[in-house]
Write an enzyme that holds these catalytic residues in place. Sequence first.
Site, PDB file in Angstrom:
ATOM      1  N   ARG A  27       0.864  37.405  20.561  1.00 16.24           N
ATOM      2  CA  ARG A  27      -0.544  37.746  20.815  1.00 16.24           C
ATOM      3  C   ARG A  27      -1.482  36.611  20.412  1.00 16.24           C
ATOM      4  O   ARG A  27      -2.381  36.258  21.162  1.00 16.24           O
ATOM      5  CB  ARG A  27      -0.924  39.048  20.096  1.00 16.24           C
ATOM      6  N   ASN A  45       0.217  44.983  21.494  1.00 16.91           N
ATOM      7  CA  ASN A  45       1.615  45.394  21.474  1.00 16.91           C
ATOM      8  C   ASN A  45       1.696  46.852  21.905  1.00 16.91           C
ATOM      9  O   ASN A  45       0.751  47.616  21.708  1.00 16.91           O
ATOM     10  CB  ASN A  45       2.192  45.278  20.054  1.00 16.91           C
TER      11      ASN A  45
END
Length: 98
Positions: A27, A45
């Site tokens: 990320r 996520n």
Amino acid sequence: YTATFGAPMKKHLTIIVTGKVQGVGFRRSAMSHASTMKVNGTVRNTSGGAVVMEVEGTEKALERFVEWCRNGPVMAKVDNVEVTDGLVIGHIGFNVAE
């Protein structure tokens, strides 16, 4: 709706990346690459172990970003990248959802 003459059209993509993509800095790395490539959106996520991104930018910028997603950061092992078109909603900046 009128497009500004000469302005590149923005596109919206939903990108779902599966494989070893959690716990490897995916990320944060996506956020860094997105800002370099002038791509806006969000990344998060999922409970199933995937990374989901809603991204917007020019077609060229998004092509480069999707290409980066196929490998991800060094520690990632990407098995699959699923890309679907969506409606542009005007993301500003790039956010990592915790």
